[in-house]
Design an enzyme around this catalytic site. Structure first.
Site, PDB file in Angstrom:
ATOM      1  N   LEU A 137       0.863  -1.175   0.000  1.00  0.00           N
ATOM      2  CA  LEU A 137       0.000   0.000   0.000  1.00  0.00           C
ATOM      3  C   LEU A 137       0.901   1.227   0.000  1.00  0.00           C
ATOM      4  O   LEU A 137       1.982   1.208   0.597  1.00  0.00           O
ATOM      5  CB  LEU A 137      -0.903   0.025   1.240  1.00  0.00           C
ATOM      6  N   ASP A 138       0.478   2.287  -0.657  1.00  0.00           N
ATOM      7  CA  ASP A 138       1.272   3.512  -0.673  1.00  0.00           C
ATOM      8  C   ASP A 138       1.467   4.050   0.742  1.00  0.00           C
ATOM      9  O   ASP A 138       0.668   3.774   1.646  1.00  0.00           O
ATOM     10  CB  ASP A 138       0.594   4.575  -1.535  1.00  0.00           C
ATOM     11  N   LYS A 139       2.507   4.828   0.919  1.00  0.00           N
ATOM     12  CA  LYS A 139       2.847   5.380   2.232  1.00  0.00           C
ATOM     13  C   LYS A 139       1.666   6.092   2.882  1.00  0.00           C
ATOM     14  O   LYS A 139       1.388   5.900   4.068  1.00  0.00           O
ATOM     15  CB  LYS A 139       4.029   6.343   2.092  1.00  0.00           C
ATOM     16  N   THR A 141      -1.478   5.719   2.345  1.00  0.00           N
ATOM     17  CA  THR A 141      -2.722   4.945   2.326  1.00  0.00           C
ATOM     18  C   THR A 141      -2.771   4.031   3.538  1.00  0.00           C
ATOM     19  O   THR A 141      -1.832   3.285   3.800  1.00  0.00           O
ATOM     20  CB  THR A 141      -2.815   4.091   1.048  1.00  0.00           C
ATOM     21  N   HIS A 235       0.551   4.068  -7.278  1.00  0.00           N
ATOM     22  CA  HIS A 235      -0.125   5.345  -7.000  1.00  0.00           C
ATOM     23  C   HIS A 235      -1.454   5.492  -7.749  1.00  0.00           C
ATOM     24  O   HIS A 235      -1.921   6.604  -7.963  1.00  0.00           O
ATOM     25  CB  HIS A 235       0.781   6.538  -7.336  1.00  0.00           C
TER      26      HIS A 235
END
Length: 236
Positions: A137-139, A141, A235
């Site tokens: 998961l993105d930072k 998120t 992203h």
């Protein structure tokens, strides 16, 4: 399956390629084992050979699978919000602001640093620098992430993700009032040609991205959406 493994070749396995034989015996990918052979972690009768080496009866193969932990990835005492854990997987609620694994600019304080402090049992299928990591998961998120403790779990989850059998649903707050109650956005996403850490919609060097959304609630300046990701682009 870390540690040392020794095999003596029987008649049935004679003339098989070394890398293919090891894939059948060990729970690792062919690429991982080919790399291990080239780097000298695998020896036949005490000698380093090529992955395409054809086995002979009574050959003795010694395989050393290096440990998952490396000095560059240090265990750190960081609290984890564990939703579920058994011998195969760990399901974690990742907070916003936490990077999943060490990378340039973020070598500590990551989810992986916390995991290595929590357990030594993580699948090495994803490589020595990302043990147990099947997806990310993105930072910025927050949400559920599944970690593979066993190699069998890693292969099963990877297959489900590849076959798009896993449904990814997010809630996100966006600027402005979205007029449509729901829609599908199909656009190619690629890396920014100048700012390499950023992504953008672009016609060249990009991959198709499909996102479905529906409005949950509208505010004066924001809209709360439920978003389903059909493709898993960086992203997206």
């Amino acid at each position: 399956m870390n540690g040392k493994h020794v095999f003596t070749i029987a008649q049935d396995d004679e003339k098989k390629r070394l890398d293919i034989f090891l894939v059948e015996k060990l729970q690792h990918s062919r690429n991982y084992l080919k790399k291990s052979i080239v780097e000298g972690w695998v020896r036949v009768n005490g000698t380093v050979v090529k992955p395409k080496y054809k086995l002979k009866q009574k050959d003795q193969i010694t395989v050393i699978i290096p440990p998952v932990l490396q000095p560059s990835i240090s265990p750190e005492d960081i609290p984890l919000d564990i939703i579920f854990e058994d011998q195969d997987i760990i399901v974690i609620n990742k907070p916003r602001g936490m990077v999943v694994y060490p990378a340039p600019g973020n070598y500590s304080g990551t989810l992986l640093n916390a995991l290595l402090n929590h357990t030594k049992n993580l699948s090495a299928k994803s490589g020595l620098m990302r043990p147990g990591i099947v997806h990310r998961l993105d930072k910025d998120t927050s949400g559920v992430i599944v970690i593979a403790k066993s190699d069998i779990a890693y292969m099963s989850i990877s297959k489900q993700l590849k076959n798009r059998e896993v449904k990814k649903v997010y809630q996100t707050l966006v600027w402005g009032q979205v007029q449509e109650d729901g829609a599908t956005i199909t656009a190619p996403i690629g890396r920014h040609p100048l700012k390499r850490t950023k992504m953008l919609v672009a016609a060249k060097n990009s991959r198709k991205a499909i996102t479905h959304f529906s409005v949950l609630e509208r505010f004066d300046e924001f809209t709360l959406l439920e978003v389903t990701i059909e493709t898993g682009r960086t992203h997206q």
